[in-house]
Design a protein around this motif. Sequence first.
Motif, PDB file in Angstrom:
ATOM      1  N   ALA A   5      65.652  76.922  67.453  1.00 22.03           N
ATOM      2  CA  ALA A   5      65.245  77.815  66.577  1.00 22.03           C
ATOM      3  C   ALA A   5      64.199  76.929  65.946  1.00 22.03           C
ATOM      4  N   GLY A   6      64.415  75.576  65.890  1.00 18.92           N
ATOM      5  CA  GLY A   6      63.299  74.686  65.279  1.00 18.92           C
ATOM      6  C   GLY A   6      62.020  74.836  66.156  1.00 18.92           C
ATOM      7  N   ILE A   7      62.286  74.717  67.410  1.00 17.93           N
ATOM      8  CA  ILE A   7      60.986  74.542  68.040  1.00 17.93           C
ATOM      9  C   ILE A   7      60.242  75.906  68.111  1.00 17.93           C
ATOM     10  N   LEU A   8      60.844  77.106  68.205  1.00 15.22           N
ATOM     11  CA  LEU A   8      60.288  78.419  67.755  1.00 15.22           C
ATOM     12  C   LEU A   8      59.416  78.520  66.562  1.00 15.22           C
ATOM     13  N   TRP A   9      59.952  77.961  65.559  1.00 19.74           N
ATOM     14  CA  TRP A   9      59.488  78.467  64.155  1.00 19.74           C
ATOM     15  C   TRP A   9      58.847  77.237  63.283  1.00 19.74           C
ATOM     16  N   LEU A  10      59.057  76.237  63.815  1.00 20.52           N
ATOM     17  CA  LEU A  10      58.320  75.097  63.165  1.00 20.52           C
ATOM     18  C   LEU A  10      56.988  74.745  63.520  1.00 20.52           C
ATOM     19  N   PRO A  11      56.107  74.479  62.690  1.00 22.54           N
ATOM     20  CA  PRO A  11      54.481  74.092  63.301  1.00 22.54           C
ATOM     21  C   PRO A  11      54.630  72.343  63.479  1.00 22.54           C
ATOM     22  N   LEU A  12      54.910  72.235  64.707  1.00 22.95           N
ATOM     23  CA  LEU A  12      55.288  70.903  65.362  1.00 22.95           C
ATOM     24  C   LEU A  12      54.193  70.016  65.696  1.00 22.95           C
ATOM     25  N   PRO A  13      53.861  69.072  65.367  1.00 19.23           N
ATOM     26  CA  PRO A  13      52.778  68.062  66.113  1.00 19.23           C
ATOM     27  C   PRO A  13      53.298  67.457  67.299  1.00 19.23           C
ATOM     28  N   PRO A  14      52.766  67.074  68.383  1.00 21.01           N
ATOM     29  CA  PRO A  14      53.231  66.454  69.514  1.00 21.01           C
ATOM     30  C   PRO A  14      54.666  65.762  69.348  1.00 21.01           C
ATOM     31  N   TRP A  15      54.434  64.732  68.412  1.00 22.10           N
ATOM     32  CA  TRP A  15      55.652  63.813  68.243  1.00 22.10           C
ATOM     33  C   TRP A  15      56.686  64.602  67.938  1.00 22.10           C
ATOM     34  N   GLY A  16      56.623  65.641  66.912  1.00 22.84           N
ATOM     35  CA  GLY A  16      57.597  66.440  66.273  1.00 22.84           C
ATOM     36  C   GLY A  16      58.472  67.357  67.595  1.00 22.84           C
ATOM     37  N   LEU A  17      57.597  67.854  68.528  1.00 21.65           N
ATOM     38  CA  LEU A  17      57.986  68.403  69.515  1.00 21.65           C
ATOM     39  C   LEU A  17      58.972  67.244  70.438  1.00 21.65           C
ATOM     40  N   ALA A  18      58.379  66.315  70.634  1.00 20.86           N
ATOM     41  CA  ALA A  18      58.877  65.318  71.365  1.00 20.86           C
ATOM     42  C   ALA A  18      60.315  64.852  70.815  1.00 20.86           C
ATOM     43  N   ALA A  19      60.509  64.964  69.673  1.00 23.56           N
ATOM     44  CA  ALA A  19      61.793  64.552  68.806  1.00 23.56           C
ATOM     45  C   ALA A  19      62.561  65.618  68.923  1.00 23.56           C
ATOM     46  N   LEU A  20      62.276  67.071  68.820  1.00 25.46           N
ATOM     47  CA  LEU A  20      63.092  68.126  69.143  1.00 25.46           C
ATOM     48  C   LEU A  20      63.576  68.026  70.357  1.00 25.46           C
TER      49      LEU A  20
END
Length: 468
Positions: free
Chosen positions: A280-295
């Motif tokens: 759900a976090g990957i779908l709905w959160l506006p993620l920078p590249p490092w945030g996507l990598a963390a999730l």
Amino acid sequence: MSRQLLLMALAPLLGLFILGIGNGFLATLITLRLDAAGESPVVIGWVSSAYFIGLALGAMLNDRLLLAIGHIRAYGSFASLVAVTVLLQGLVFEPVAWFVLRLIGGWATVGVFLVIESWLLAAGDAQVRGRLLALYMIAIYAAGVLGQLLLGVTQAMGPTAPFMVIGLLASLSVLPMAMLPRVTPLLDKAEPLSPLRLITLTPTGVMGSFGSGLAVAAVYTLLPLYLQRTGFTVDRVGQLMAVMVLGAMLLQYPVGRWSDRHDRQMVLILIGAFCALISAGILWLPLPPWGLAALLFLLGGGVFSLYPVSVGHAADRAPAGALVRMSQGLLLINAIGSTLSPPVITPVMTVVGDAGLFWSLGALGLILVGFFGWRRSVRPAPVPVAPFSPTTPLSAAGAELSVTEEWVQGALEHEHVEDLSGAVPDVEVAEPLVGPPPPDEAHIVYYEDDGTAPDAPGQEGVAGASRA
């Protein structure tokens, strides 16, 4: 965990690690090659599914070879076949040929997994089983991290170089099994374990293995496609996949240790909820590249922990002689889930968009939470009825010799109360038996290796000392 147990597990884990370096980026390589050639997601999904179909076929048949020739020779046979199929893929680029080769490669790869899993399950008990399986998964995912990082390097070496590297690694993985000192588990007896009995024995283990197959296959085969279509380069895709597998590797042992000390059903419930939350976090959160990598790091830790905890839960309930067949059955269930994953999820991605991958993973996590919660309500974890204090095991004779003066006195007082006449029987406490028995006691004469009775005196021994 004892040093002896770790040494026993070293050879299979090291062999698996070497083979896994190549196997870790093979699925990503095939997906990217087919996509670059203009093949549709449906073709990519079916070629990916061929591997998992092979896993399912091998999970039904490979136990016969293992039980017939043993762990080490079976491992050598399966690893060699993996090397052959990968090298042929480098020579022939045709989706139909790749479908057939991936099917055979899956059949051989699940044989490797069956050898290693049955080896580790037979080597450990319930107190260390979670940690042993965690080391098994760490070996796979540590190799996967290195493999994903090798993807960009081998791509620059030429179109056939990645397949050559994977084939070489598969061949080299036989060396630890053949050369390192090791003690293989005994395979005295293999109890039959039908699929229906396995489902009845451990519904949670079966469902966990099936759900793990669905999730892991989706992540391995469709996540690279999602990342590439999101705009990442091939090198960046390999790095993000390596981050995800790194999360799977680093979180395995803590989760395995946690499952050894707590109810594994509750651990599975929390893992399912965790996977749904991260999706759900990957779908709905506006993620920078490092945030996507963390999730993705956290998602890897959750998704890839499902299978070892499910296997540990099932092994806790399986008879000792059924561990090989139980491992085979769970691998089959896992392979069925993996086979169904791309054909089921790719239509969702076609309708919803590339984000359909994470919609599917989130829904799967919630379904697993509901099922595991229901099973826990139907069959809660057993609670010890009384504290247990371990004591030194004794034979019948040893128990008699360990009777103390205080014990006898207590027995005499109890008998005095029970006896209405007040008479106390005369009981003599025997002295401990030390040294050789007196000459008039019954004893057994043991014989030399040639079966003849000894002539010289002093070659007699008490019962239980026979060298014949």
